[in-house]
Design a protein around this motif. Structure first.
Motif, PDB file in Angstrom:
ATOM      1  N   ARG A  32       0.828  -1.209   0.000  1.00 16.02           N
ATOM      2  CA  ARG A  32       0.000   0.000   0.000  1.00 16.02           C
ATOM      3  C   ARG A  32       0.858   1.252   0.000  1.00 16.02           C
ATOM      4  O   ARG A  32       0.490   2.271  -0.586  1.00 16.02           O
ATOM      5  CB  ARG A  32      -0.920   0.003   1.213  1.00 16.02           C
ATOM      6  N   GLU A  36      -0.500   4.001  -2.565  1.00 21.28           N
ATOM      7  CA  GLU A  36      -1.266   5.134  -2.052  1.00 21.28           C
ATOM      8  C   GLU A  36      -0.798   6.485  -2.585  1.00 21.28           C
ATOM      9  O   GLU A  36      -1.632   7.327  -2.933  1.00 21.28           O
ATOM     10  CB  GLU A  36      -1.250   5.123  -0.523  1.00 21.28           C
ATOM     11  N   ARG A  44      -6.043   6.583 -11.645  1.00 16.75           N
ATOM     12  CA  ARG A  44      -7.214   5.710 -11.565  1.00 16.75           C
ATOM     13  C   ARG A  44      -6.798   4.256 -11.376  1.00 16.75           C
ATOM     14  O   ARG A  44      -7.465   3.497 -10.665  1.00 16.75           O
ATOM     15  CB  ARG A  44      -8.055   5.860 -12.828  1.00 16.75           C
ATOM     16  N   LYS A  47      -6.015   3.772  -7.739  1.00 14.28           N
ATOM     17  CA  LYS A  47      -7.225   3.732  -6.924  1.00 14.28           C
ATOM     18  C   LYS A  47      -7.914   2.368  -7.048  1.00 14.28           C
ATOM     19  O   LYS A  47      -8.394   1.812  -6.054  1.00 14.28           O
ATOM     20  CB  LYS A  47      -8.175   4.850  -7.349  1.00 14.28           C
ATOM     21  N   THR A  48      -7.951   1.841  -8.264  1.00  9.96           N
ATOM     22  CA  THR A  48      -8.548   0.525  -8.456  1.00  9.96           C
ATOM     23  C   THR A  48      -7.715  -0.556  -7.777  1.00  9.96           C
ATOM     24  O   THR A  48      -8.255  -1.508  -7.202  1.00  9.96           O
ATOM     25  CB  THR A  48      -8.674   0.214  -9.953  1.00  9.96           C
ATOM     26  N   TYR A  51      -8.525  -0.572  -4.178  1.00 15.93           N
ATOM     27  CA  TYR A  51      -9.817  -1.238  -3.972  1.00 15.93           C
ATOM     28  C   TYR A  51      -9.636  -2.757  -3.985  1.00 15.93           C
ATOM     29  O   TYR A  51     -10.198  -3.476  -3.142  1.00 15.93           O
ATOM     30  CB  TYR A  51     -10.802  -0.821  -5.060  1.00 15.93           C
ATOM     31  N   GLU A  54      -8.013  -3.899  -0.795  1.00 20.56           N
ATOM     32  CA  GLU A  54      -8.927  -3.803   0.341  1.00 20.56           C
ATOM     33  C   GLU A  54     -10.016  -4.866   0.294  1.00 20.56           C
ATOM     34  O   GLU A  54     -10.687  -5.110   1.302  1.00 20.56           O
ATOM     35  CB  GLU A  54      -9.557  -2.405   0.370  1.00 20.56           C
ATOM     36  N   HIS A  55     -10.220  -5.479  -0.859  1.00 21.09           N
ATOM     37  CA  HIS A  55     -11.201  -6.564  -1.014  1.00 21.09           C
ATOM     38  C   HIS A  55     -10.474  -7.802  -1.535  1.00 21.09           C
ATOM     39  O   HIS A  55     -10.881  -8.423  -2.524  1.00 21.09           O
ATOM     40  CB  HIS A  55     -12.317  -6.150  -1.970  1.00 21.09           C
ATOM     41  N   THR A 141      -7.249  -3.606 -12.518  1.00 20.41           N
ATOM     42  CA  THR A 141      -8.448  -3.067 -13.171  1.00 20.41           C
ATOM     43  C   THR A 141      -9.249  -4.146 -13.898  1.00 20.41           C
ATOM     44  O   THR A 141     -10.463  -4.283 -13.661  1.00 20.41           O
ATOM     45  CB  THR A 141      -8.060  -1.934 -14.144  1.00 20.41           C
ATOM     46  N   VAL A 144     -10.910  -6.476 -11.348  1.00 19.95           N
ATOM     47  CA  VAL A 144     -12.094  -5.885 -10.702  1.00 19.95           C
ATOM     48  C   VAL A 144     -13.290  -5.940 -11.644  1.00 19.95           C
ATOM     49  O   VAL A 144     -14.421  -6.206 -11.215  1.00 19.95           O
ATOM     50  CB  VAL A 144     -11.794  -4.443 -10.257  1.00 19.95           C
ATOM     51  N   ARG A 148     -16.843  -7.887 -10.822  1.00 18.48           N
ATOM     52  CA  ARG A 148     -18.153  -7.237 -10.856  1.00 18.48           C
ATOM     53  C   ARG A 148     -19.087  -7.918 -11.848  1.00 18.48           C
ATOM     54  O   ARG A 148     -20.309  -7.961 -11.631  1.00 18.48           O
ATOM     55  CB  ARG A 148     -17.981  -5.762 -11.189  1.00 18.48           C
ATOM     56  N   GLU A 175      -8.757  -7.676   3.736  1.00 17.67           N
ATOM     57  CA  GLU A 175      -7.699  -6.821   3.194  1.00 17.67           C
ATOM     58  C   GLU A 175      -6.358  -7.528   3.255  1.00 17.67           C
ATOM     59  O   GLU A 175      -6.038  -8.200   4.233  1.00 17.67           O
ATOM     60  CB  GLU A 175      -7.626  -5.517   3.992  1.00 17.67           C
TER      61      GLU A 175
END
Length: 357
Positions: A32, A36, A44, A47-48, A51, A54-55, A141, A144, A148, A175
């Protein structure tokens, strides 16, 4: 499906399998602390990636689902194509149909397994381990997106796995771990110093790393090396001790030379005030003026001993062995010296040769 179409699908499925393997290891290996700052600057992809980290359990479930599907399909789509291509030269040398079928299958199995293990598993895994921060920015990316797209199936698989863990009284974590172990920090500091990135002339950083490995017994002063005073000590005795040794704190011992507490120079300052100052200076110090010491074991981690002393608001701790006998005294300034170097007692000016406490 034609033979060449089967080979094309083999390449596609190997690439898909490699993607899921690389993404899985990238998510759990990336730091991280490296991602970060990029996310804060508006990236972007970063940020992905955060995410996904964290998941982590959902991402791992997605990766495992993808790896399983690709692994099941690879042999099914490649075996007929490679089998048919191998039949031509085998029939040409006169082998019967039964032998050709068995040999073709074994060769196909060995060949596809080699491709699957090397290019579908090992290469992407080693690549993700080698450059995890770069890998997670590229692979997070699309991972993710897949999670989804199949979120209901993945949620069911992940919930089932978590339920099994809870049956064994294990609390699942979502996480990925982002902390460094003390050995990893020590390696980073050592490498940074050798590369010239970190300057630690005073040794403070190295001392902070080594601090967590030390025990109370490593820093405590043995009883034989202490300057002690009896329980009947008077303010005048303390003044003479300060003049002679230069310390601001003195351990108080009973008749058996066992530490019972300590006094500070400030505890006798009031005795030098008022009309009866001379009388009070010659009177034994009241018991309420003697501070108790925090008890710690010899094998107590130094950081834990420091925390106990801070909670109790005490500058000295009594160090005991397994039998409960006091063997040494731990001083707050000695603990601080392990972190920042030599700490000189202000009252010791003019007493440079005094090493005993």
């Amino acid at each position: 499906m034609s033979d060449w179409a089967g080979l094309v699908w083999l390449v596609v499925l190997l690439a898909a399998n490699a993607f899921f393997v690389g993404a899985e290891f990238a998510v759990i290996s990336a730091r991280r602390s490296q991602i970060e700052p990029l996310a804060e600057r508006g990236s972007r992809a970063a940020k992905t990636a955060l995410y996904a980290m964290e998941h982590a359990t959902l991402m791992l479930a997605t990766s495992q689902l993808g790896i399983t599907i690709c692994s099941l399909l690879i042999l099914n789509v490649s075996e007929p194509a490679i089998h048919h291509l191998l039949e031509i030269p085998m029939h040409a040398i006169g082998w019967d149909e039964g032998v050709v079928s068995v040999v073709s299958f074994l060769i196909t199995l060995a060949f596809v397994s080699f491709l699957h293990v090397v290019f579908g598993e090992m290469v992407p895994k080693n690549l993700a381990f080698s450059v995890p921060d770069r890998a997670v920015l590229v692979l997070a990316t699309p991972l993710v997106w897949v999670s989804r797209a199949f979120k209901h199936v993945i949620w069911l698989l992940n919930a089932t796995a978590n339920g099994v863990l809870r049956l064994f009284r294990v609390e699942p974590k979502s996480e990925a771990a982002s902390a460094f172990t003390i050995d990893e920090v020590a390696t980073i500091v050592d490498r940074s110093r050798r590369e010239g990135v970190l300057t630690d002339a005073a040794g403070t950083v190295a001392a902070a790393v080594e601090f967590t490995d030390k025990k109370a017994r490593d820093v405590a002063v043995p009883l034989a090396d202490l300057v002690t005073l009896p329980q009947t000590v008077t303010p005048e005795d303390i003044e003479r001790a300060v003049a002679r040794y230069g310390f601001s704190r003195y351990v108080i011992v009973d008749d058996e030379q066992t530490p019972v507490g300590y006094v500070h120079l400030k505890d006798i300052l009031r005795a030098a005030e008022g009309a009866d100052a001379a009388e009070r200076a010659a009177t034994p110090l009241p018991a309420k003026r003697i501070h108790h010491m925090v008890p710690v074991q010899e094998d107590t981690d130094l950081e834990d001993a420091l925390a106990a002393m801070r909670r109790a608001g005490r500058h000295l701790a009594r160090v005991r062995d397994l039998n409960g006998d006091t063997t040494a005294v731990l001083f707050l300034e000695d603990i601080l010296e392990e972190l920042i170097g030599e700490v000189q007692d202000a009252t010791r000016r003019g007493h440079p040769g005094t090493e005993r406490r």
